[in-house]
Design a protein around this motif. Structure first.
Motif, PDB file in Angstrom:
ATOM      1  N   GLY A  74     -42.927  18.537 -19.216  1.00 46.54           N
ATOM      2  CA  GLY A  74     -42.326  18.145 -17.940  1.00 46.54           C
ATOM      3  C   GLY A  74     -41.251  17.090 -18.109  1.00 46.54           C
ATOM      4  O   GLY A  74     -40.189  17.158 -17.485  1.00 46.54           O
ATOM      5  N   GLU A  75     -41.504  16.116 -18.969  1.00 49.02           N
ATOM      6  CA  GLU A  75     -40.515  15.076 -19.243  1.00 49.02           C
ATOM      7  C   GLU A  75     -39.299  15.665 -19.939  1.00 49.02           C
ATOM      8  O   GLU A  75     -38.162  15.264 -19.666  1.00 49.02           O
ATOM      9  N   GLN A  76     -39.531  16.606 -20.836  1.00 53.50           N
ATOM     10  CA  GLN A  76     -38.415  17.261 -21.530  1.00 53.50           C
ATOM     11  C   GLN A  76     -37.542  18.025 -20.540  1.00 53.50           C
ATOM     12  O   GLN A  76     -36.315  17.959 -20.616  1.00 53.50           O
ATOM     13  N   SER A  77     -38.180  18.741 -19.609  1.00 52.18           N
ATOM     14  CA  SER A  77     -37.412  19.495 -18.608  1.00 52.18           C
ATOM     15  C   SER A  77     -36.602  18.556 -17.727  1.00 52.18           C
ATOM     16  O   SER A  77     -35.426  18.813 -17.432  1.00 52.18           O
ATOM     17  N   LYS A  78     -37.215  17.469 -17.300  1.00 52.07           N
ATOM     18  CA  LYS A  78     -36.508  16.494 -16.459  1.00 52.07           C
ATOM     19  C   LYS A  78     -35.318  15.910 -17.219  1.00 52.07           C
ATOM     20  O   LYS A  78     -34.204  15.840 -16.685  1.00 52.07           O
ATOM     21  N   ASN A  79     -35.548  15.485 -18.455  1.00 55.07           N
ATOM     22  CA  ASN A  79     -34.457  14.925 -19.261  1.00 55.07           C
ATOM     23  C   ASN A  79     -33.363  15.948 -19.509  1.00 55.07           C
ATOM     24  O   ASN A  79     -32.175  15.622 -19.501  1.00 55.07           O
ATOM     25  N   HIS A  80     -33.746  17.189 -19.724  1.00 51.65           N
ATOM     26  CA  HIS A  80     -32.762  18.251 -19.932  1.00 51.65           C
ATOM     27  C   HIS A  80     -31.903  18.446 -18.683  1.00 51.65           C
ATOM     28  O   HIS A  80     -30.678  18.618 -18.788  1.00 51.65           O
ATOM     29  N   LEU A  81     -32.521  18.394 -17.510  1.00 46.09           N
ATOM     30  CA  LEU A  81     -31.764  18.489 -16.254  1.00 46.09           C
ATOM     31  C   LEU A  81     -30.761  17.338 -16.144  1.00 46.09           C
ATOM     32  O   LEU A  81     -29.610  17.544 -15.746  1.00 46.09           O
ATOM     33  N   ILE A  82     -31.203  16.144 -16.493  1.00 47.34           N
ATOM     34  CA  ILE A  82     -30.310  14.971 -16.418  1.00 47.34           C
ATOM     35  C   ILE A  82     -29.132  15.131 -17.367  1.00 47.34           C
ATOM     36  O   ILE A  82     -27.982  14.897 -16.984  1.00 47.34           O
ATOM     37  N   VAL A  83     -29.391  15.539 -18.594  1.00 49.25           N
ATOM     38  CA  VAL A  83     -28.319  15.722 -19.583  1.00 49.25           C
ATOM     39  C   VAL A  83     -27.323  16.777 -19.095  1.00 49.25           C
ATOM     40  O   VAL A  83     -26.102  16.573 -19.174  1.00 49.25           O
ATOM     41  N   CYS A  84     -27.838  17.882 -18.582  1.00 50.17           N
ATOM     42  CA  CYS A  84     -26.951  18.955 -18.097  1.00 50.17           C
ATOM     43  C   CYS A  84     -26.149  18.495 -16.882  1.00 50.17           C
ATOM     44  O   CYS A  84     -24.936  18.754 -16.796  1.00 50.17           O
ATOM     45  N   ALA A  85     -26.796  17.807 -15.946  1.00 50.50           N
ATOM     46  CA  ALA A  85     -26.083  17.297 -14.765  1.00 50.50           C
ATOM     47  C   ALA A  85     -25.025  16.288 -15.185  1.00 50.50           C
ATOM     48  O   ALA A  85     -23.887  16.330 -14.689  1.00 50.50           O
ATOM     49  N   ALA A  86     -25.376  15.385 -16.096  1.00 49.47           N
ATOM     50  CA  ALA A  86     -24.421  14.366 -16.545  1.00 49.47           C
ATOM     51  C   ALA A  86     -23.189  15.016 -17.159  1.00 49.47           C
ATOM     52  O   ALA A  86     -22.052  14.610 -16.889  1.00 49.47           O
ATOM     53  N   LYS A  87     -23.408  16.024 -17.970  1.00 45.86           N
ATOM     54  CA  LYS A  87     -22.291  16.740 -18.603  1.00 45.86           C
ATOM     55  C   LYS A  87     -21.404  17.393 -17.553  1.00 45.86           C
ATOM     56  O   LYS A  87     -20.174  17.285 -17.601  1.00 45.86           O
ATOM     57  N   LEU A  88     -22.016  18.075 -16.584  1.00 51.32           N
ATOM     58  CA  LEU A  88     -21.254  18.768 -15.549  1.00 51.32           C
ATOM     59  C   LEU A  88     -20.541  17.794 -14.612  1.00 51.32           C
ATOM     60  O   LEU A  88     -19.390  18.028 -14.237  1.00 51.32           O
ATOM     61  N   PHE A  89     -21.216  16.721 -14.214  1.00 51.58           N
ATOM     62  CA  PHE A  89     -20.571  15.735 -13.341  1.00 51.58           C
ATOM     63  C   PHE A  89     -19.373  15.120 -14.051  1.00 51.58           C
ATOM     64  O   PHE A  89     -18.334  14.893 -13.444  1.00 51.58           O
ATOM     65  N   TRP A  90     -19.515  14.843 -15.340  1.00 49.34           N
ATOM     66  CA  TRP A  90     -18.434  14.241 -16.114  1.00 49.34           C
ATOM     67  C   TRP A  90     -17.272  15.209 -16.268  1.00 49.34           C
ATOM     68  O   TRP A  90     -16.111  14.860 -16.083  1.00 49.34           O
ATOM     69  N   ARG A  91     -17.577  16.457 -16.579  1.00 51.66           N
ATOM     70  CA  ARG A  91     -16.526  17.454 -16.812  1.00 51.66           C
ATOM     71  C   ARG A  91     -15.871  17.914 -15.512  1.00 51.66           C
ATOM     72  O   ARG A  91     -14.648  17.956 -15.394  1.00 51.66           O
ATOM     73  N   SER A  92     -16.674  18.262 -14.511  1.00 50.12           N
ATOM     74  CA  SER A  92     -16.149  18.910 -13.306  1.00 50.12           C
ATOM     75  C   SER A  92     -16.112  18.021 -12.080  1.00 50.12           C
ATOM     76  O   SER A  92     -15.433  18.343 -11.112  1.00 50.12           O
ATOM     77  N   GLY A  93     -16.869  16.934 -12.096  1.00 51.89           N
ATOM     78  CA  GLY A  93     -16.959  16.057 -10.934  1.00 51.89           C
ATOM     79  C   GLY A  93     -18.251  16.268 -10.179  1.00 51.89           C
ATOM     80  O   GLY A  93     -18.870  17.332 -10.247  1.00 51.89           O
ATOM     81  N   TYR A  94     -18.661  15.256  -9.473  1.00 51.52           N
ATOM     82  CA  TYR A  94     -19.907  15.279  -8.708  1.00 51.52           C
ATOM     83  C   TYR A  94     -19.863  16.327  -7.600  1.00 51.52           C
ATOM     84  O   TYR A  94     -20.751  17.153  -7.464  1.00 51.52           O
ATOM     85  N   HIS A  95     -18.814  16.285  -6.787  1.00 53.91           N
ATOM     86  CA  HIS A  95     -18.734  17.189  -5.641  1.00 53.91           C
ATOM     87  C   HIS A  95     -18.501  18.642  -6.049  1.00 53.91           C
ATOM     88  O   HIS A  95     -18.928  19.556  -5.354  1.00 53.91           O
ATOM     89  N   ALA A  96     -17.858  18.851  -7.166  1.00 52.92           N
ATOM     90  CA  ALA A  96     -17.579  20.224  -7.625  1.00 52.92           C
ATOM     91  C   ALA A  96     -18.768  20.852  -8.341  1.00 52.92           C
ATOM     92  O   ALA A  96     -18.734  22.038  -8.662  1.00 52.92           O
ATOM     93  N   THR A  97     -19.807  20.077  -8.583  1.00 57.24           N
ATOM     94  CA  THR A  97     -20.985  20.574  -9.289  1.00 57.24           C
ATOM     95  C   THR A  97     -22.138  20.759  -8.316  1.00 57.24           C
ATOM     96  O   THR A  97     -22.565  19.805  -7.673  1.00 57.24           O
ATOM     97  N   GLY A  98     -22.619  21.970  -8.236  1.00 59.06           N
ATOM     98  CA  GLY A  98     -23.759  22.256  -7.375  1.00 59.06           C
ATOM     99  C   GLY A  98     -25.065  22.266  -8.150  1.00 59.06           C
ATOM    100  O   GLY A  98     -25.080  22.351  -9.382  1.00 59.06           O
ATOM    101  N   ILE A  99     -26.148  22.184  -7.419  1.00 61.19           N
ATOM    102  CA  ILE A  99     -27.473  22.219  -8.042  1.00 61.19           C
ATOM    103  C   ILE A  99     -27.668  23.526  -8.798  1.00 61.19           C
ATOM    104  O   ILE A  99     -28.228  23.538  -9.897  1.00 61.19           O
ATOM    105  N   SER A 100     -27.159  24.617  -8.255  1.00 58.49           N
ATOM    106  CA  SER A 100     -27.306  25.912  -8.942  1.00 58.49           C
ATOM    107  C   SER A 100     -26.602  25.896 -10.301  1.00 58.49           C
ATOM    108  O   SER A 100     -27.096  26.480 -11.264  1.00 58.49           O
ATOM    109  N   GLU A 101     -25.454  25.200 -10.387  1.00 61.44           N
ATOM    110  CA  GLU A 101     -24.752  25.102 -11.667  1.00 61.44           C
ATOM    111  C   GLU A 101     -25.546  24.267 -12.675  1.00 61.44           C
ATOM    112  O   GLU A 101     -25.566  24.584 -13.864  1.00 61.44           O
ATOM    113  N   ILE A 102     -26.169  23.211 -12.174  1.00 59.57           N
ATOM    114  CA  ILE A 102     -26.992  22.373 -13.060  1.00 59.57           C
ATOM    115  C   ILE A 102     -28.155  23.198 -13.605  1.00 59.57           C
ATOM    116  O   ILE A 102     -28.440  23.176 -14.804  1.00 59.57           O
TER     117      ILE A 102
END
Length: 193
Positions: free
Chosen positions: A4-32
């Motif tokens: 469970g902790e691995q999945s949560k951390n993986h979500l954070i890493v993926c979201a961080a990458k997408l927010f950094w690359r594409s922006g917060y508003h341009a990144t949806g939960i489905s993309e994460i």
């Protein structure tokens, strides 16, 4: 670490990458979720909203960016530190994996929409500036002067990263390297040690 902790951390890493690359508003939960290769329910098991995962990304960015800069700063003088930053960033930019400063990129976007989260990004930037202060002190500069000089140099550093983000021009890294070396010499001479 539990699954469970691995999945949560993986979500954070993926979201961080997408927010950094594409922006917060341009990144949806489905993309994460797609980036993380996890089912939809996984997101809502760990986070109530996209805003919550954006807050979690602050810690991730701070750990990764600070760890990298700390590694470069370890008992290093200013000129060596700046060369290491330049080499790292120019290589990442050339291979398409550098998008400017993640704190600034995401923090600027959240400043108006989510000011309480943006405050945490601003606080993380202040802590990052402390790395600059420590390196300047390693270069034989007094703490009082180092704090003043670090404030100016860190602002220049962030400005060049912002210009790179906007333009995609890798020359911004060379200009950053040169500016940070030249202005360091000027300031420490003018202000004194």
């Amino acid at each position: 670490m539990k699954k469970g902790e691995q999945s949560k951390n993986h979500l954070i890493v993926c979201a961080a990458k997408l927010f950094w690359r594409s922006g917060y508003h341009a990144t949806g939960i489905s993309e994460i979720l797609k980036e993380a290769a996890l089912p939809k329910g996984s997101f809502y098991f760990y986070f109530k909203s996209k805003k919550d995962i954006a807050a979690a990304c602050i810690t991730y960015y701070e750990q990764t960016v600070t760890a990298t800069l700390q590694e470069f700063a370890n008992n290093t003088a200013w000129d060596v530190f700046i060369k290491k930053i330049y080499d790292y960033m120019i290589d990442a930019a050339r291979d398409g994996s550098h998008y400017g400063c993640p704190f600034a990129v995401v923090g600027i976007e959240l400043a108006m929409a989510e000011p309480e989260i943006a405050q945490h990004y601003a606080a993380a930037l202040k802590r990052l500036k402390n790395v600059f202060t420590a390196v300047i002190m390693n270069s034989g500069i007094s703490e009082e002067t180092a704090v003043k000089v670090a404030d100016i140099l860190f602002t220049m550093y962030e400005g060049r990263l912002l210009l790179f983000r906007i333009s995609g021009d890798c020359q911004q890294f060379e200009k950053m390297r040169q500016d940070l070396q030249d202005i360091f010499k000027l300031l420490t001479t003018a202000i004194g040690k």
